[in-house]
Design a protein around this motif. Structure first.
Motif, mmCIF file in Angstrom:
data_model
loop_
_atom_site.group_PDB
_atom_site.id
_atom_site.type_symbol
_atom_site.label_atom_id
_atom_site.label_comp_id
_atom_site.label_asym_id
_atom_site.label_seq_id
_atom_site.Cartn_x
_atom_site.Cartn_y
_atom_site.Cartn_z
ATOM 1 N N UNK A 1 -47.558 -7.369 -8.775
ATOM 2 C CA UNK A 1 -47.117 -6.111 -8.167
ATOM 3 C C UNK A 1 -47.740 -4.917 -8.869
ATOM 4 N N UNK A 2 -48.014 -3.880 -8.132
ATOM 5 C CA UNK A 2 -48.480 -2.635 -8.716
ATOM 6 C C UNK A 2 -47.296 -1.897 -9.328
ATOM 7 N N UNK A 8 -40.579 1.451 -7.303
ATOM 8 C CA UNK A 8 -39.920 1.611 -6.014
ATOM 9 C C UNK A 8 -38.779 0.608 -5.860
ATOM 10 N N UNK A 9 -38.989 -0.619 -6.316
ATOM 11 C CA UNK A 9 -37.950 -1.645 -6.203
ATOM 12 C C UNK A 9 -36.765 -1.347 -7.120
ATOM 13 N N UNK A 74 -45.165 2.658 -21.769
ATOM 14 C CA UNK A 74 -46.335 2.915 -20.924
ATOM 15 C C UNK A 74 -46.581 1.671 -20.077
ATOM 16 N N UNK A 75 -45.632 1.405 -19.191
ATOM 17 C CA UNK A 75 -45.655 0.146 -18.441
ATOM 18 C C UNK A 75 -46.903 -0.021 -17.592
ATOM 19 N N UNK A 76 -47.431 1.068 -17.057
ATOM 20 C CA UNK A 76 -48.602 0.985 -16.184
ATOM 21 C C UNK A 76 -49.792 0.354 -16.897
ATOM 22 N N UNK A 77 -49.875 0.548 -18.204
ATOM 23 C CA UNK A 77 -50.976 -0.019 -18.984
ATOM 24 C C UNK A 77 -50.577 -1.284 -19.738
ATOM 25 N N UNK A 78 -49.401 -1.797 -19.447
ATOM 26 C CA UNK A 78 -48.945 -3.032 -20.092
ATOM 27 C C UNK A 78 -48.315 -3.964 -19.065
ATOM 28 N N UNK A 79 -48.972 -4.110 -17.951
ATOM 29 C CA UNK A 79 -48.438 -4.956 -16.889
ATOM 30 C C UNK A 79 -48.406 -6.430 -17.284
ATOM 31 N N UNK A 80 -49.178 -6.804 -18.311
ATOM 32 C CA UNK A 80 -49.156 -8.191 -18.772
ATOM 33 C C UNK A 80 -47.833 -8.540 -19.438
ATOM 34 N N UNK A 81 -47.030 -7.519 -19.776
ATOM 35 C CA UNK A 81 -45.731 -7.729 -20.404
ATOM 36 C C UNK A 81 -44.584 -7.531 -19.420
ATOM 37 N N UNK A 82 -44.901 -7.323 -18.162
ATOM 38 C CA UNK A 82 -43.882 -7.091 -17.137
ATOM 39 C C UNK A 82 -43.781 -8.322 -16.231
ATOM 40 N N UNK A 83 -42.563 -8.820 -16.074
ATOM 41 C CA UNK A 83 -42.332 -10.015 -15.269
ATOM 42 C C UNK A 83 -41.180 -9.770 -14.302
ATOM 43 N N UNK A 84 -41.347 -10.251 -13.081
ATOM 44 C CA UNK A 84 -40.300 -10.140 -12.060
ATOM 45 C C UNK A 84 -39.698 -11.525 -11.851
#
Length: 215
Positions: A1-2, A8-9, A74-84
């Motif tokens: 996901x972007x 948005x979610x 700075x989540x936009x630059x650390x998407x590798x650490x974001x999980x849904x």
């Protein structure tokens, strides 16, 4: 996901969390979500002090966005650490022994099961009372990272299940290891041992000094 879709979610959840009927509809979609060892390893690289757990609505499903506190700055630059993570209706029957194999941690197994039972029995009345208040139902949950370490660091535990609990009008999260084995070199006589039960979250709001970048 972007990152735009993730935010948005999360906002979609925020838009319904003061509505008892809508909140209950989403909470009753499932019973738990999972955290994996691979996710823990990714977060652990950043030496965070907390894990941020955001309820999010994607389509018509409640899910949970997980990101460590350092990456969330700075989540936009650390998407590798974001999980849904999906909100699961239950666990596979093969995981039923996770209660028998658990051991007391910062709360006892009995107290953990009591909190889980309270969530099941009193969720309707708790939501009806809490949702219309100023703070409403939580926007996020803050998890001490030290509790995740007790489940994953130095063990071969591949994943843990996270359940909601309820006590004295407060919701929190309960962590149960699904398959826990002793680390190599252990002097324990048993070949398999449990992971301690953790009771490990603070709800937001009310707000604290923590940085919640995705809200």
């Amino acid at each position: 996901m972007k990152i735009e879709d993730v935010k948005k979610s999360i906002k979609a959840w925020s838009s319904v969390r003061n509505s008892p009927d809508k909140v209950l509809t989403y909470f009753k979609q499932g019973s738990c979500f999972k955290i994996t060892k691979a996710q823990f390893d990714q977060w652990n690289k950043n030496s965070p002090d907390k894990l941020h757990v955001y309820p999010a609505i994607i389509g018509d499903k409640l899910k949970f966005v997980l990101i460590d506190s350092e990456s969330d700055k700075d989540a936009a630059n650390h998407m590798d650490a974001l999980f849904v993570q999906d909100f699961l209706k239950g666990l596979d029957i093969a995981a039923e022994g996770f209660i028998d194999n658990a051991i007391d941690g910062n709360l006892t197994i009995t107290d953990a099961l009591k909190k889980m039972a309270h969530w099941t029995m009193f969720i309707d009345s708790w939501v009806a009372k809490t949702a219309p208040t100023t703070n409403g139902i939580f926007q996020a949950l803050l998890v001490p990272f030290s509790d995740l370490k007790s489940h994953f660091e130095g063990t071969s535990n591949p994943e843990s299940a996270v359940f909601f609990g309820l006590e004295n009008g407060q919701a929190d999260l309960l962590l149960w290891g699904l398959k826990a084995k002793q680390p190599a070199g252990s002097m324990m006589l048993t070949a398999e041992a449990g992971i301690c039960v953790a009771d490990f979250s603070t709800s937001v709001p009310p707000y604290s000094a923590n940085i919640l970048g995705l809200i």
